[in-house]
Design a protein around this motif. Structure first.
Motif, short mmCIF file in Angstrom:
data_model
loop_
_atom_site.label_atom_id
_atom_site.label_comp_id
_atom_site.label_asym_id
_atom_site.label_seq_id
_atom_site.Cartn_x
_atom_site.Cartn_y
_atom_site.Cartn_z
N ASN A 254 0.79 -1.30 -0.10
CA ASN A 254 0.06 -0.13 0.03
C ASN A 254 0.90 1.29 0.19
OD1 ASN A 254 -2.93 -0.96 0.51
ND2 ASN A 254 -1.61 -2.17 1.71
N ASP B 61 4.33 3.87 1.70
CA ASP B 61 4.69 4.24 2.86
C ASP B 61 4.37 5.70 2.81
OD1 ASP B 61 6.55 5.31 1.27
OD2 ASP B 61 8.18 4.79 2.29
N VAL C 136 0.70 8.10 2.98
CA VAL C 136 -0.80 8.20 3.25
C VAL C 136 -1.28 9.67 3.30
CG1 VAL C 136 -2.59 7.43 4.79
CG2 VAL C 136 -0.67 6.03 4.48
N VAL D 162 4.88 7.46 6.16
CA VAL D 162 4.66 6.71 7.39
C VAL D 162 5.93 6.06 7.80
CG1 VAL D 162 3.39 4.76 8.07
CG2 VAL D 162 2.33 6.34 6.66
N ARG E 223 -4.15 -1.49 8.27
CA ARG E 223 -5.34 -0.91 7.44
C ARG E 223 -5.98 0.13 8.33
NH1 ARG E 223 -9.01 -2.66 3.25
NH2 ARG E 223 -7.83 -4.64 3.26
N TYR F 122 -4.03 3.29 8.55
CA TYR F 122 -3.87 3.98 7.44
C TYR F 122 -5.28 4.61 6.99
CZ TYR F 122 0.68 2.31 5.13
OH TYR F 122 2.02 2.49 5.00
N LYS G 77 -6.17 8.49 6.52
CA LYS G 77 -6.44 9.41 5.20
C LYS G 77 -7.63 10.11 5.48
CE LYS G 77 -5.74 5.43 1.98
NZ LYS G 77 -6.63 4.34 1.49
#
Ligand code: DHB
Length: 368
Positions: A37, A39, A41, A46, A291, A294, A298
């Motif tokens: 996914n 690094d 976000v 991250v 998840r 993240y 977001k």
């Protein structure tokens, strides 16, 4: 454009000591999540900071203190055993740092701080399912054998009360110490009582020893079935347990053999990145925890902030490798399917093969 500071996730895990497989599984899963996914976000870089707490709560506390004060982490995550999670809960409250519990599974952990969010599971979820399955399948008497701390006491209490409510008998409840357990004298006692089944909870990593001694004592040949929560047929060890594990029925939220496309992809990519290591329920707790972090980041547009992140974690719904998952906004605990599984040999490997499902199970420990 001003360069904003990285978003720091302090991942506290037992990387050494008795619970080291939990740390290895969760770290691998978190790194897989990031590889898949990215690094960054919502424009924010991250950074994952992994710290070994050796599963000693005093060390967990010290490491968490360093991460909060010196590193100024945005989120704390991991927590291999219940005492480690409970040790840090007051610090999460005080510093308003979300604490994502990826492994520990005692019901009460989410009540120890309003900043706790859990992506692992709870022992009552799994134990109650087994207490409903067993009496419908010819099991009328059960001795319980649990590790003597939070999750074991939850497993014992919720299994026993539900099984007795269903008309079953529990002639003995046995507890083994968390550190360096010797199962032999307890199993001898079970042999003497000769119940229809032995219900076991041991933490991840201890299942193989129980299984070995169960077989060596000929308990299966003496007609005593082994049942339990899925911790005892842990996918991290299952394939090396040998034929004594065949036919063992357990209840749990995750099997690496779960036949969904999302899980097949997860398992294949996890194994590819980790020399064939099979992911277990700890890995999936870590993967889903990433998840949740993240998605929350977001929702804050990359800004973060303890209370905003926490709000963004509550109520998330997503498809996990385990199946559908919901983070209950009221309890901050995980709601998911509990599967009944039987150990079978598939393509020459031992697997927890699901044969029934209870959908969207909330923690029974919360509905008093
Ligand atoms: C806990 C630890 C485990 O390894 C497990 O399988 C279940 C619960 C705990 O300490 O909460």
């Amino acid at each position: 454009l001003a360069q904003s500071a990285p978003f720091k996730i302090g991942l506290i895990l037992p990387m050494t000591g008795q619970q080291a497989t939990t740390g290895r599984q969760i770290e691998a899963a978190a790194r897989l999540w990031i590889a898949q996914n990215g690094d960054t976000v919502a424009g924010r870089k991250v950074q994952l900071i992994v710290k070994d707490d050796t599963s000693v709560p005093d060390v967990t506390r010290r490491v968490a203190q360093e991460l909060i004060v010196n590193e100024k982490v945005d989120v704390l995550a991991g927590f291999g055993i219940t005492p480690s999670a409970l040790a840090v809960a007051p610090m999460a409250t005080q510093s308003k740092t979300p604490l994502v519990v990826m492994a520990a599974a005692t019901s009460s952990i989410t009540e120890a701080s309003p900043y706790v969010v859990r992506t692992s599971f709870t022992l009552p979820q799994a134990a109650v399912a087994m207490a409903d399955w067993a009496p419908k399948n010819g099991i009328k008497t059960v001795v319980t054998l649990v590790t003597d701390y939070g999750p074991g006491l939850d497993a014992e209490k919720f299994f026993k009360s539900r099984f007795e409510f269903n008309g079953g008998k529990v002639p003995e409840t046995l507890r083994v110490p968390l550190r360096n357990p010797d199962f032999a004298p307890f199993l001898q006692k079970v042999r003497d009582i000769k119940p229809d089944a032995l219900f076991v909870f041991v933490p991840s990593g201890a299942g193989a020893a129980v299984m070995k001694q169960f077989g060596e004592r000929g308990m299966d040949k003496a007609g005593i079935k082994l049942i339990g929560t899925g911790d005892v047929t842990d996918d991290d060890q299952l394939n090396d347990m040998g034929d004594v594990a065949l036919g063992v029925v357990t209840s749990h939220h995750y099997s690496a053999y779960h036949p969904s496309p999302a899980n097949k992809k997860f398992v294949a990519e996890f194994q590819k990145a980790n020399k064939g290591l099979r992911p277990n329920f700890m890995a999936v707790g870590g993967y889903d925890g990433m998840r949740v972090i993240y998605e929350a980041l977001k929702k804050t547009g990359g800004k973060g902030g303890g209370d905003a992140l926490l709000a963004g974690m509550k109520g998330q719904i997503f498809e996990s490798p385990r199946g559908p998952v919901f983070i209950d906004a009221q309890t901050r605990d995980v709601v998911h399917n509990i599967y009944l599984r039987k150990v079978e040999k598939k393509d020459g490997q031992l697997h927890n093969v699901e044969f029934d499902v209870l959908k969207d199970v909330k923690d029974p420990g919360k509905t008093k």
